[in-house]
Design a protein around this motif. Structure first.
Motif, PDB file in Angstrom:
ATOM      1  N   ALA A 132     -27.314  41.890  90.943  1.00  0.00           N
ATOM      2  CA  ALA A 132     -28.817  41.348  90.491  1.00  0.00           C
ATOM      3  C   ALA A 132     -30.082  42.154  90.237  1.00  0.00           C
ATOM      4  O   ALA A 132     -31.127  42.150  90.102  1.00  0.00           O
ATOM      5  N   GLY A 133     -30.092  43.417  91.269  1.00  0.00           N
ATOM      6  CA  GLY A 133     -30.794  44.597  90.186  1.00  0.00           C
ATOM      7  C   GLY A 133     -31.201  45.589  88.980  1.00  0.00           C
ATOM      8  O   GLY A 133     -31.968  45.705  88.648  1.00  0.00           O
ATOM      9  N   GLY A 134     -29.653  44.469  88.012  1.00  0.00           N
ATOM     10  CA  GLY A 134     -29.451  44.889  86.973  1.00  0.00           C
ATOM     11  C   GLY A 134     -28.729  46.092  86.058  1.00  0.00           C
ATOM     12  O   GLY A 134     -28.815  46.899  85.528  1.00  0.00           O
ATOM     13  N   LYS A 135     -28.269  46.448  88.197  1.00  0.00           N
ATOM     14  CA  LYS A 135     -27.338  47.766  87.925  1.00  0.00           C
ATOM     15  C   LYS A 135     -25.953  47.379  86.928  1.00  0.00           C
ATOM     16  O   LYS A 135     -25.315  46.242  88.244  1.00  0.00           O
ATOM     17  N   VAL A 136     -24.805  48.298  86.684  1.00  0.00           N
ATOM     18  CA  VAL A 136     -23.517  47.476  86.637  1.00  0.00           C
ATOM     19  C   VAL A 136     -23.059  48.114  87.196  1.00  0.00           C
ATOM     20  O   VAL A 136     -22.890  48.850  87.798  1.00  0.00           O
ATOM     21  N   VAL A 137     -22.167  47.053  87.954  1.00  0.00           N
ATOM     22  CA  VAL A 137     -20.901  47.408  88.711  1.00  0.00           C
ATOM     23  C   VAL A 137     -19.504  47.198  88.507  1.00  0.00           C
ATOM     24  O   VAL A 137     -18.283  47.825  89.215  1.00  0.00           O
ATOM     25  N   LEU A 138     -19.267  46.594  87.232  1.00  0.00           N
ATOM     26  CA  LEU A 138     -17.989  47.118  86.678  1.00  0.00           C
ATOM     27  C   LEU A 138     -17.740  47.005  85.357  1.00  0.00           C
ATOM     28  O   LEU A 138     -18.792  46.109  84.245  1.00  0.00           O
ATOM     29  N   ALA A 139     -17.350  47.489  84.418  1.00  0.00           N
ATOM     30  CA  ALA A 139     -17.069  47.743  82.849  1.00  0.00           C
ATOM     31  C   ALA A 139     -15.623  47.817  82.041  1.00  0.00           C
ATOM     32  O   ALA A 139     -15.239  49.216  82.772  1.00  0.00           O
ATOM     33  N   GLN A 140     -15.207  46.413  81.782  1.00  0.00           N
ATOM     34  CA  GLN A 140     -14.629  46.813  81.331  1.00  0.00           C
ATOM     35  C   GLN A 140     -14.177  46.302  79.502  1.00  0.00           C
ATOM     36  O   GLN A 140     -14.940  45.690  79.299  1.00  0.00           O
ATOM     37  N   TYR A 141     -13.347  47.055  79.115  1.00  0.00           N
ATOM     38  CA  TYR A 141     -13.743  47.886  77.250  1.00  0.00           C
ATOM     39  C   TYR A 141     -12.128  47.552  76.953  1.00  0.00           C
ATOM     40  O   TYR A 141     -11.026  47.669  77.466  1.00  0.00           O
ATOM     41  N   ASN A 142     -12.158  46.870  75.836  1.00  0.00           N
ATOM     42  CA  ASN A 142     -10.546  46.550  75.272  1.00  0.00           C
ATOM     43  C   ASN A 142      -9.187  45.523  76.003  1.00  0.00           C
ATOM     44  O   ASN A 142      -8.105  46.170  76.403  1.00  0.00           O
ATOM     45  N   VAL A 143     -10.416  44.612  76.801  1.00  0.00           N
ATOM     46  CA  VAL A 143      -9.178  43.762  77.416  1.00  0.00           C
ATOM     47  C   VAL A 143      -8.859  43.192  76.989  1.00  0.00           C
ATOM     48  O   VAL A 143      -9.078  42.335  75.659  1.00  0.00           O
ATOM     49  N   ARG A 144      -7.615  42.335  77.731  1.00  0.00           N
ATOM     50  CA  ARG A 144      -6.979  41.259  76.542  1.00  0.00           C
ATOM     51  C   ARG A 144      -6.807  40.151  77.561  1.00  0.00           C
ATOM     52  O   ARG A 144      -7.691  39.850  78.244  1.00  0.00           O
ATOM     53  N   ALA A 145      -6.849  39.380  76.632  1.00  0.00           N
ATOM     54  CA  ALA A 145      -7.571  37.667  76.296  1.00  0.00           C
ATOM     55  C   ALA A 145      -7.287  37.358  77.769  1.00  0.00           C
ATOM     56  O   ALA A 145      -7.188  35.870  78.442  1.00  0.00           O
ATOM     57  N   THR A 146      -5.426  36.980  77.887  1.00  0.00           N
ATOM     58  CA  THR A 146      -4.763  36.537  78.102  1.00  0.00           C
ATOM     59  C   THR A 146      -4.590  37.717  79.884  1.00  0.00           C
ATOM     60  O   THR A 146      -3.697  38.353  79.596  1.00  0.00           O
ATOM     61  N   GLY A 147      -4.763  36.861  80.480  1.00  0.00           N
ATOM     62  CA  GLY A 147      -4.669  37.492  81.796  1.00  0.00           C
ATOM     63  C   GLY A 147      -5.946  38.244  82.694  1.00  0.00           C
ATOM     64  O   GLY A 147      -5.702  38.130  83.746  1.00  0.00           O
ATOM     65  N   HIS A 148      -6.961  38.092  81.201  1.00  0.00           N
ATOM     66  CA  HIS A 148      -8.127  38.669  82.263  1.00  0.00           C
ATOM     67  C   HIS A 148      -8.569  38.650  83.042  1.00  0.00           C
ATOM     68  O   HIS A 148      -8.864  38.707  84.025  1.00  0.00           O
ATOM     69  N   VAL A 149      -8.796  36.634  82.768  1.00  0.00           N
ATOM     70  CA  VAL A 149      -9.184  36.619  84.669  1.00  0.00           C
ATOM     71  C   VAL A 149      -9.242  36.479  85.549  1.00  0.00           C
ATOM     72  O   VAL A 149      -9.430  36.936  86.749  1.00  0.00           O
ATOM     73  N   ALA A 150      -8.290  36.670  85.562  1.00  0.00           N
ATOM     74  CA  ALA A 150      -6.925  36.886  86.317  1.00  0.00           C
ATOM     75  C   ALA A 150      -7.081  38.423  87.349  1.00  0.00           C
ATOM     76  O   ALA A 150      -7.020  38.368  88.596  1.00  0.00           O
ATOM     77  N   LYS A 151      -7.382  38.887  85.961  1.00  0.00           N
ATOM     78  CA  LYS A 151      -7.633  40.531  87.085  1.00  0.00           C
ATOM     79  C   LYS A 151      -9.081  40.793  87.384  1.00  0.00           C
ATOM     80  O   LYS A 151      -9.261  41.601  88.471  1.00  0.00           O
ATOM     81  N   LEU A 152      -9.584  40.243  86.728  1.00  0.00           N
ATOM     82  CA  LEU A 152     -11.097  40.453  87.236  1.00  0.00           C
ATOM     83  C   LEU A 152     -11.382  40.307  88.032  1.00  0.00           C
ATOM     84  O   LEU A 152     -12.210  40.363  88.867  1.00  0.00           O
ATOM     85  N   ARG A 153     -10.213  38.046  88.745  1.00  0.00           N
ATOM     86  CA  ARG A 153     -11.032  37.804  89.930  1.00  0.00           C
ATOM     87  C   ARG A 153      -9.773  38.615  91.152  1.00  0.00           C
ATOM     88  O   ARG A 153     -11.032  39.001  92.274  1.00  0.00           O
ATOM     89  N   ARG A 154      -8.947  39.586  90.703  1.00  0.00           N
ATOM     90  CA  ARG A 154      -8.775  41.017  92.042  1.00  0.00           C
ATOM     91  C   ARG A 154      -9.224  42.188  92.424  1.00  0.00           C
ATOM     92  O   ARG A 154      -9.909  42.677  93.138  1.00  0.00           O
ATOM     93  N   ASP A 155     -10.121  41.723  90.349  1.00  0.00           N
ATOM     94  CA  ASP A 155     -11.294  43.823  90.971  1.00  0.00           C
ATOM     95  C   ASP A 155     -12.156  43.234  91.055  1.00  0.00           C
ATOM     96  O   ASP A 155     -12.893  43.710  92.055  1.00  0.00           O
ATOM     97  N   LEU A 156     -12.682  42.168  91.465  1.00  0.00           N
ATOM     98  CA  LEU A 156     -13.994  41.353  92.266  1.00  0.00           C
ATOM     99  C   LEU A 156     -13.883  41.260  93.839  1.00  0.00           C
ATOM    100  O   LEU A 156     -14.272  40.355  94.996  1.00  0.00           O
ATOM    101  N   ASN A 157     -12.314  41.569  94.222  1.00  0.00           N
ATOM    102  CA  ASN A 157     -11.991  40.637  94.979  1.00  0.00           C
ATOM    103  C   ASN A 157     -11.681  39.299  95.572  1.00  0.00           C
ATOM    104  O   ASN A 157     -12.398  38.858  96.911  1.00  0.00           O
ATOM    105  N   LEU A 158     -11.836  37.962  94.638  1.00  0.00           N
ATOM    106  CA  LEU A 158     -11.657  36.923  95.056  1.00  0.00           C
ATOM    107  C   LEU A 158     -10.518  36.015  95.295  1.00  0.00           C
ATOM    108  O   LEU A 158     -10.464  35.247  94.651  1.00  0.00           O
ATOM    109  N   ASP A 159      -9.239  36.753  95.301  1.00  0.00           N
ATOM    110  CA  ASP A 159      -7.938  36.512  94.976  1.00  0.00           C
ATOM    111  C   ASP A 159      -8.041  35.257  96.481  1.00  0.00           C
ATOM    112  O   ASP A 159      -8.549  35.740  97.543  1.00  0.00           O
ATOM    113  N   ASP A 160      -7.639  34.428  96.375  1.00  0.00           N
ATOM    114  CA  ASP A 160      -7.439  32.838  97.180  1.00  0.00           C
ATOM    115  C   ASP A 160      -6.361  33.827  98.245  1.00  0.00           C
ATOM    116  O   ASP A 160      -5.151  34.104  97.893  1.00  0.00           O
TER     117      ASP A 160
END
Length: 160
Positions: A132-160
């Motif tokens: 919310a303050g405009g600061k980068v908390v995570l920056a990921q480059y050259n990510v893969r299209a498949t599986g990236h959202v699941a990895k992002l969820r893990r990286d943000l501790n959103l896994d159920d």
């Protein structure tokens, strides 16, 4: 090409048109309870990898929004192409047109790519999470299209 963003950097503000031609800004209307934004850069709407990634974000959107994140997709596609993409895939988050790739450049998501032995300038599939303050908390480059959202969820501790 701009340097890639790092955790702690101030994210460049921007305003781009969404699929309906409305302005969407990083700073204005940061959604969610924690005001954070996930910005993902993808090369081209309606291509197999980009469609898979967009649909993964769509299918995980409730998880992201309930954790206080809004999702913005950014590509160099024109608004009319994004409108068709949004309608065809029933996307429920904004996808934004960065035709001159100025925002991608500012975020370090535009640069040299190699494909089938050819070198060219293009969009680098990337995801940046901004608080919310405009600061980068995570920056990921050259990510893969498949599986990236699941990895992002893990990286943000959103896994159920």
């Amino acid at each position: 090409m701009a340097d890639r963003l790092l955790t702690g950097d101030i994210a460049p503000d921007f305003t781009l048109k969404d699929a309906s031609g409305q302005d969407v800004s990083l700073a204005a209307g940061n959604g969610g309870s924690n005001g954070s934004t996930i910005i993902y850069f993808y090369p081209a709407a309606s291509t197999p990898g980009c469609t898979k990634q967009a649909c993964d974000f769509r299918d995980s959107l409730a998880s992201f929004t309930s954790a206080g994140y809004r999702v913005l997709g950014v590509s160099p596609d024109p608004v009319r192409k994004l409108a068709a993409f949004t309608a065809h895939e029933a996307l429920t988050f904004p996808v934004l047109s960065d035709e001159d790739h100025a925002v991608a450049e500012a975020y370090g998501a535009w640069g040299e790519k190699k494909n089938y032995g050819k070198t060219y300038q293009g969009l680098i599939r990337s995801t940046i999470v901004v608080d919310a303050g405009g600061k980068v908390v995570l920056a990921q480059y050259n990510v893969r299209a498949t599986g990236h959202v699941a990895k992002l969820r893990r990286d943000l501790n959103l896994d159920d």
